[in-house]
Design a protein around this motif. Structure first.
Motif, PDB file in Angstrom:
ATOM      1  N   MET A 103       0.846  -1.173   0.000  1.00 11.74           N
ATOM      2  CA  MET A 103       0.000   0.000   0.000  1.00 11.74           C
ATOM      3  C   MET A 103       0.893   1.239   0.000  1.00 11.74           C
ATOM      4  O   MET A 103       1.806   1.345   0.800  1.00 11.74           O
ATOM      5  N   LEU A 104       0.602   2.163  -0.904  1.00 10.10           N
ATOM      6  CA  LEU A 104       1.370   3.393  -0.984  1.00 10.10           C
ATOM      7  C   LEU A 104       0.850   4.424   0.010  1.00 10.10           C
ATOM      8  O   LEU A 104      -0.328   4.460   0.330  1.00 10.10           O
ATOM      9  N   GLY A 105       1.753   5.270   0.482  1.00  9.93           N
ATOM     10  CA  GLY A 105       1.361   6.300   1.423  1.00  9.93           C
ATOM     11  C   GLY A 105       2.260   7.518   1.344  1.00  9.93           C
ATOM     12  O   GLY A 105       3.266   7.531   0.632  1.00  9.93           O
ATOM     13  N   LEU A 106       1.867   8.537   2.075  1.00 12.24           N
ATOM     14  CA  LEU A 106       2.655   9.755   2.251  1.00 12.24           C
ATOM     15  C   LEU A 106       2.949   9.898   3.729  1.00 12.24           C
ATOM     16  O   LEU A 106       2.062   9.730   4.567  1.00 12.24           O
ATOM     17  N   LEU A 107       4.175  10.227   4.058  1.00 13.54           N
ATOM     18  CA  LEU A 107       4.587  10.446   5.430  1.00 13.54           C
ATOM     19  C   LEU A 107       5.019  11.899   5.552  1.00 13.54           C
ATOM     20  O   LEU A 107       5.823  12.381   4.749  1.00 13.54           O
ATOM     21  N   ILE A 108       4.460  12.605   6.524  1.00 17.92           N
ATOM     22  CA  ILE A 108       4.761  14.016   6.719  1.00 17.92           C
ATOM     23  C   ILE A 108       5.281  14.237   8.125  1.00 17.92           C
ATOM     24  O   ILE A 108       4.666  13.808   9.097  1.00 17.92           O
ATOM     25  N   ASN A 109       6.418  14.909   8.222  1.00 15.35           N
ATOM     26  CA  ASN A 109       6.988  15.280   9.509  1.00 15.35           C
ATOM     27  C   ASN A 109       6.464  16.674   9.850  1.00 15.35           C
ATOM     28  O   ASN A 109       6.917  17.669   9.290  1.00 15.35           O
ATOM     29  N   ASN A 110       5.516  16.734  10.762  1.00 16.54           N
ATOM     30  CA  ASN A 110       4.869  18.004  11.096  1.00 16.54           C
ATOM     31  C   ASN A 110       5.803  19.015  11.736  1.00 16.54           C
ATOM     32  O   ASN A 110       5.524  20.202  11.749  1.00 16.54           O
ATOM     33  N   GLU A 111       6.908  18.573  12.294  1.00 13.26           N
ATOM     34  CA  GLU A 111       7.850  19.493  12.919  1.00 13.26           C
ATOM     35  C   GLU A 111       8.489  20.424  11.890  1.00 13.26           C
ATOM     36  O   GLU A 111       8.942  21.511  12.227  1.00 13.26           O
ATOM     37  N   TYR A 112       8.546  19.992  10.631  1.00 23.17           N
ATOM     38  CA  TYR A 112       9.268  20.756   9.621  1.00 23.17           C
ATOM     39  C   TYR A 112       8.395  21.347   8.527  1.00 23.17           C
ATOM     40  O   TYR A 112       8.908  22.049   7.655  1.00 23.17           O
ATOM     41  N   CYS A 113       7.092  21.081   8.538  1.00 27.28           N
ATOM     42  CA  CYS A 113       6.196  21.692   7.560  1.00 27.28           C
ATOM     43  C   CYS A 113       6.114  23.182   7.879  1.00 27.28           C
ATOM     44  O   CYS A 113       5.788  23.574   9.000  1.00 27.28           O
ATOM     45  N   ILE A 114       6.422  24.012   6.870  1.00 31.15           N
ATOM     46  CA  ILE A 114       6.454  25.458   7.083  1.00 31.15           C
ATOM     47  C   ILE A 114       5.196  26.162   6.586  1.00 31.15           C
ATOM     48  O   ILE A 114       5.104  27.386   6.646  1.00 31.15           O
ATOM     49  N   GLY A 115       4.242  25.399   6.092  1.00 33.88           N
ATOM     50  CA  GLY A 115       2.981  25.990   5.646  1.00 33.88           C
ATOM     51  C   GLY A 115       3.104  26.797   4.368  1.00 33.88           C
ATOM     52  O   GLY A 115       2.374  27.759   4.161  1.00 33.88           O
ATOM     53  N   CYS A 116       4.001  26.409   3.464  1.00 33.21           N
ATOM     54  CA  CYS A 116       4.265  27.198   2.253  1.00 33.21           C
ATOM     55  C   CYS A 116       3.247  26.953   1.135  1.00 33.21           C
ATOM     56  O   CYS A 116       3.218  27.699   0.171  1.00 33.21           O
ATOM     57  N   HIS A 117       2.470  25.886   1.226  1.00 34.03           N
ATOM     58  CA  HIS A 117       1.440  25.526   0.244  1.00 34.03           C
ATOM     59  C   HIS A 117       2.015  25.011  -1.081  1.00 34.03           C
ATOM     60  O   HIS A 117       1.283  24.849  -2.050  1.00 34.03           O
ATOM     61  N   SER A 118       3.322  24.757  -1.151  1.00 35.97           N
ATOM     62  CA  SER A 118       3.917  24.244  -2.392  1.00 35.97           C
ATOM     63  C   SER A 118       3.317  22.904  -2.788  1.00 35.97           C
ATOM     64  O   SER A 118       3.150  22.626  -3.985  1.00 35.97           O
ATOM     65  N   CYS A 119       2.999  22.069  -1.813  1.00 32.37           N
ATOM     66  CA  CYS A 119       2.401  20.765  -2.113  1.00 32.37           C
ATOM     67  C   CYS A 119       1.048  20.945  -2.801  1.00 32.37           C
ATOM     68  O   CYS A 119       0.739  20.246  -3.770  1.00 32.37           O
ATOM     69  N   GLU A 120       0.260  21.896  -2.324  1.00 27.42           N
ATOM     70  CA  GLU A 120      -1.054  22.158  -2.920  1.00 27.42           C
ATOM     71  C   GLU A 120      -0.910  22.619  -4.370  1.00 27.42           C
ATOM     72  O   GLU A 120      -1.600  22.129  -5.258  1.00 27.42           O
ATOM     73  N   VAL A 121      -0.022  23.578  -4.589  1.00 27.49           N
ATOM     74  CA  VAL A 121       0.167  24.146  -5.924  1.00 27.49           C
ATOM     75  C   VAL A 121       0.664  23.081  -6.897  1.00 27.49           C
ATOM     76  O   VAL A 121       0.143  22.952  -8.010  1.00 27.49           O
ATOM     77  N   ALA A 122       1.662  22.310  -6.488  1.00 28.94           N
ATOM     78  CA  ALA A 122       2.216  21.268  -7.366  1.00 28.94           C
ATOM     79  C   ALA A 122       1.152  20.229  -7.705  1.00 28.94           C
ATOM     80  O   ALA A 122       1.049  19.796  -8.860  1.00 28.94           O
ATOM     81  N   CYS A 123       0.377  19.836  -6.729  1.00 30.52           N
ATOM     82  CA  CYS A 123      -0.671  18.834  -6.945  1.00 30.52           C
ATOM     83  C   CYS A 123      -1.753  19.359  -7.887  1.00 30.52           C
ATOM     84  O   CYS A 123      -2.145  18.677  -8.825  1.00 30.52           O
ATOM     85  N   ARG A 124      -2.217  20.560  -7.623  1.00 33.73           N
ATOM     86  CA  ARG A 124      -3.271  21.136  -8.470  1.00 33.73           C
ATOM     87  C   ARG A 124      -2.808  21.251  -9.911  1.00 33.73           C
ATOM     88  O   ARG A 124      -3.553  20.965 -10.842  1.00 33.73           O
ATOM     89  N   GLN A 125      -1.558  21.667 -10.104  1.00 36.77           N
ATOM     90  CA  GLN A 125      -1.035  21.803 -11.456  1.00 36.77           C
ATOM     91  C   GLN A 125      -0.901  20.435 -12.120  1.00 36.77           C
ATOM     92  O   GLN A 125      -1.280  20.262 -13.275  1.00 36.77           O
ATOM     93  N   HIS A 126      -0.373  19.456 -11.386  1.00 37.15           N
ATOM     94  CA  HIS A 126      -0.186  18.115 -11.968  1.00 37.15           C
ATOM     95  C   HIS A 126      -1.520  17.475 -12.352  1.00 37.15           C
ATOM     96  O   HIS A 126      -1.638  16.881 -13.424  1.00 37.15           O
TER      97      HIS A 126
END
Length: 112
Positions: A1-24
């Motif tokens: 099973m595939l997954g995503l792992l996120i380390n909340n200590e280092y997420c800076i809230g830049c929204h780059s993940c949202e933008v990249a996903c929406r564009q892709h």
């Protein structure tokens, strides 16, 4: 099973993940494959963290997320992981991702 792992200590809230996903995925306005959830800011009033501030962001996948099946099939990272500015996102088999987790930071493991 595939997954995503996120380390909340280092997420800076830049929204780059949202933008990249929406564009892709070619998503329109108000549509998301991954959406950043913001918690805080608030100040601890009591206990060991009294006087400290809490402000965290957590990327959450939506039903539109397909874990970038086409990119992964070509040996690439999902768009959100590749463009993460905090380098706090990992993708792969859940059994492998669990091994990356430590007890020093806060982690979120997401599956589709």
């Amino acid at each position: 099973m595939l997954g995503l792992l996120i380390n909340n200590e280092y997420c800076i809230g830049c929204h780059s993940c949202e933008v990249a996903c929406r564009q892709h995925l070619g998503l329109g306005e108000g549509e998301w494959g991954i959406k950043l959830s913001e918690t805080g800011p608030w100040k601890y009033e009591e206990g060991a963290k009294a006087g400290q501030w809490e402000w965290t962001w957590t990327p959450i996948i939506t039903k539109a997320c397909d874990m970038c099946e086409d990119r992964v099939a070509k040996g690439k990272m999902p768009a959100c992981v590749q463009h993460c500015q905090g380098w706090c996102m990992y993708s792969g088999e859940v059994s492998d991702l669990v091994k990356k987790m430590d007890e020093d930071t806060r982690w979120v493991l997401l599956t589709r």
